[in-house]
Design an enzyme around this catalytic site. Structure first.
Site, PDB file in Angstrom:
ATOM      1  N   ASP A 372     -19.017  -5.080  -0.849  1.00 23.02           N
ATOM      2  CA  ASP A 372     -17.770  -4.417  -1.216  1.00 23.02           C
ATOM      3  C   ASP A 372     -17.394  -4.951  -2.607  1.00 23.02           C
ATOM      4  OD1 ASP A 372     -15.084  -3.192  -0.969  1.00 23.02           O
ATOM      5  OD2 ASP A 372     -14.469  -5.304  -0.869  1.00 23.02           O
ATOM      6  N   LYS A 413      -7.681   5.166  -1.650  1.00 26.48           N
ATOM      7  CA  LYS A 413      -6.290   4.806  -1.940  1.00 26.48           C
ATOM      8  C   LYS A 413      -5.259   5.852  -1.494  1.00 26.48           C
ATOM      9  CE  LYS A 413      -7.980   1.043  -3.526  1.00 26.48           C
ATOM     10  NZ  LYS A 413      -8.343   0.108  -2.461  1.00 26.48           N
TER      11      LYS A 413
END
Ligand code: PLP
Length: 617
Positions: A372, A413
């Site tokens: 990540d 997001k």
């Protein structure tokens, strides 16, 4: 409370009913007790297919070796000579017994994976007519090999020798017609195939040969003839008997008969043993003994050929899941052993095979690691989005807590904002502020504000986390390629990738939710994109590492080995300074809580810092 089953060939897993009878303290002199002893002796003769006219049973305090030592030191006279046949540690132990007692003997040693040859024994006996006794092990527990006692007994008898067999781990599990084979002394013990607990051994003796041994014993306590003389009278043991063990053994014998005697037990042992061997073979694990000579009691398996293999790790892994296995004992190969005698059934073998499969899967060679980004590889504590989310919500008149911001971290997001708006407290504040439920148009509006806010600060949050550069270097030296996934969009990633690259961190590829139709985490697609790009053929070759719950979910939904990293993670959500200022106790507490959250989400492993990754590839 220990709650695992023993896959060791004595002591072994006993039934609860066998364990329960030991709750009683029994005296040793009354008729009740003596009758128990007599019944045991009689029933053992039946199992041995030996007539009471010609045979008798002696019970001897101590473990199996005491029984072997008792026979060897009691029946071989000072002017007699013993041939000791050995293809394992128990054969060697007999030589050691002979050395200690000063017995005159000839050794006949065979490789541990070979069975002794009856022709060779015949030759040895023909060449040395001073040999009066022959002794060998039936089931060599060292390797699991089953020796041919019938063939050797036949040549020993033909040469007029006394035949002694250590049938410790086979008696009751393999049918042995003692009288028919002409075995004069056969030794076994309470904690093997009859499935009792340790404490005494028993010897099936040819009466005539036993009587001939009078006065030969070198030891008082182990004097076989004397022990028999006392026991034969009325069942009283010569010295204190192991009462609890005897009661357990009597119960075990009842259960042995209930199961169906040697035939049924032998069938169960054979079937489970062969099932285990088939299952292990399917996983590429080979046996030390060839199929033809492999006995049904215990199996020696060769270590898998993998640089990562550790017996201790495997032992612990299996024990944590309910079974205790056995280290190897052969000298010329790296091996481990699995016994299948005792209260072990098909379901145990299947369960065990699954545990092995899981363990070996973990060990499989990895060819790629998927990192990540924020909170894992760069941006300690994952602060860039946190700052931007806080700003956007504050502008909308709502003060989110750190926890509320952190909770959905790792998601795309836009989804993150929507998830935050659905948190009950924020939802309620929103309704109060705007007099209406938040809708997707509100998410759009907040997101439009979020993007520029984040873009404004993002380049300050691209520095690699501690140990990332050296870990990546080490991975590459091992030939492992590096992929990556993220919750950022392509536009955000341009800034992050560039900043990280300038600081020395550059994975071989990266994919954002933009590459997969905005189906970011927990969907697995970004990982599959990496696999395609990197040319990885199977999810088994991948390790995914991340610092949020959605990272773990992404990895698990892709079916890859998934690791959560603790230090610098969004899950912990502290800056480096805040983290370092913690007391040791606080730090342990926080790490423990985060680890539990990862594990709850399904993480296969949790590491303190990114270097821990190296253990899993
Ligand atoms: C178990 C066993 C023995 C006896 O070992 P102890 O540790 O004394 O009980 C002897 N020979 C063989 C083949 C065995 O399996």
């Amino acid at each position: 409370m220990i709650n695992y089953k023993l896959l060791t060939p004595g002591p072994l897993t006993t039934t609860d009913s066998v364990k329960r009878v030991m709750m009683e303290d029994h005296c040793t002199w009354d008729d009740d007790y003596k009758q128990i002893t007599q019944k045991i002796r009689k029933e053992l003769l039946e199992i041995a297919h030996a007539s009471e006219a010609n045979y008798t049973t002696v019970l001897m305090q101590g473990s199996g070796s005491f029984g072997v030592e008792s026979v060897l030191t009691s029946v071989v006279g000072a002017d007699q000579k013993l041939l000791i046949i050995a293809n394992g540690a128990y054969g060697e132990r007999m030589m050691s017994i002979a050395d200690h007692a000063g017995l005159c003997y000839v050794p006949y040693r065979v490789e541990y994976d070979q069975i002794p040859s009856a022709e060779k024994v015949e030759e040895l006996l023909a060449a040395d007519n001073e040999i009066t006794h022959v002794v060998m092990v039936h089931s060599e527990t060292t390797s699991g090999i089953l020796n041919d006692i019938a063939a050797v007994a036949a040549v020993a008898k033909a040469a007029g020798c006394t035949m002694i067999v250590d049938a410790m781990s086979s008696f009751g599990g393999v049918d042995i017609p003692v009288e028919e084979l002409g075995i004069d002394f056969l030794v076994s013990s309470a904690n093997k195939c009859i499935q009792g607990v340790p404490g005494f051994s028993f010897i099936i003796c040819n009466r005539k040969k036993l009587e001939e041994s009078e006065g030969k014993a070198r030891s008082l306590s182990l004097d076989l003839f004397d022990q028999w003389k006392t026991m034969e009278k009325d069942g009283k043991w010569r010295f204190t008997s192991p009462t609890h063990t005897v009661l357990a053994f009597a119960q075990a014998l009842e259960e042995f008969k209930e199961e169906g005697g040697v035939a049924a037990r032998s069938k169960r042992y054979y079937e489970n043993n062969r099932l285990l061997i088939r299952k292990m073979k399917a996983m590429g694990i080979r046996t030390y003994i060839s199929e033809k000579n492999q006995g049904p009691i215990i199996t020696t398996f060769l270590y898998p050929e993998h640089h990562n293999f550790s017996f201790v790790e495997m032992y612990e892994y299996i024990k944590e899941r309910g079974y205790a296995i056995y280290p190897g004992k052969v000298t010329d190969a790296d091996t481990f052993r699995i016994g299948n005698i005792g209260e072990i059934y098909e379901e145990d073998i299947l369960k065990l095979a699954d545990i092995f499969r899981e363990f070996f899967d973990r060990m499989k060679t990895k060819t790629a690691v998927i990192f990540d980004w924020a909170g894992t590889a760069v941006d300690y504590g994952c602060f860039a989005p946190v700052k931007a989310f806080a700003q956007v919500f504050q502008n909308a008149g709502i003060e989110p807590t750190m926890e509320e911001i952190r909770e959905p971290m790792g998601m795309l997001k836009w989804d993150h904002i929507k998830t935050m708006l659905n948190i009950p407290r924020i939802h309620a504040l929103w309704v109060k502020q705007y007099g209406a439920e938040p809708v997707d148009a509100d998410v759009d509006r907040l997101y439009q504000e979020f993007e520029p806010t984040l873009f404004g600060i993002l380049d300050q949050y691209t520095q690699p986390n501690p140990y990332v550069l050296e870990t990546v270097q080490e991975l590459r030296e091992r030939g492992i390629v590096i992929g990556s996934t993220t919750g950022y969009t392509d536009d955000m990633m341009k800034i992050v990738v560039e900043g990280a690259k300038a600081a020395g961190y550059a994975p071989d590829c990266w994919f954002s939710p933009d590459a997969v139709g905005s189906k970011g985490r927990p969907y697995p697609y970004m990982i599959y994109k990496n696999m395609e790009q990197l040319g990885v053929s199977s999810v088994d070759e991948l390790v995914k590492v991340g610092d949020t719950i959605s990272d773990i979910k992404e990895g698990k939904s892709a079916g890859v080995f998934t690791i959560g990293v603790l230090e610098g993670s969004s899950l912990i959500g502290l800056s480096k300074e805040e983290y370092e200022d913690l007391s040791d106790e606080e730090r342990e507490q926080i790490l423990g809580e985060a680890k539990a959250k990862y594990e709850e989400a399904g993480a296969d492993a949790v590491i303190k810092d990114i270097r821990g990754l190296l253990e899993y590839v």
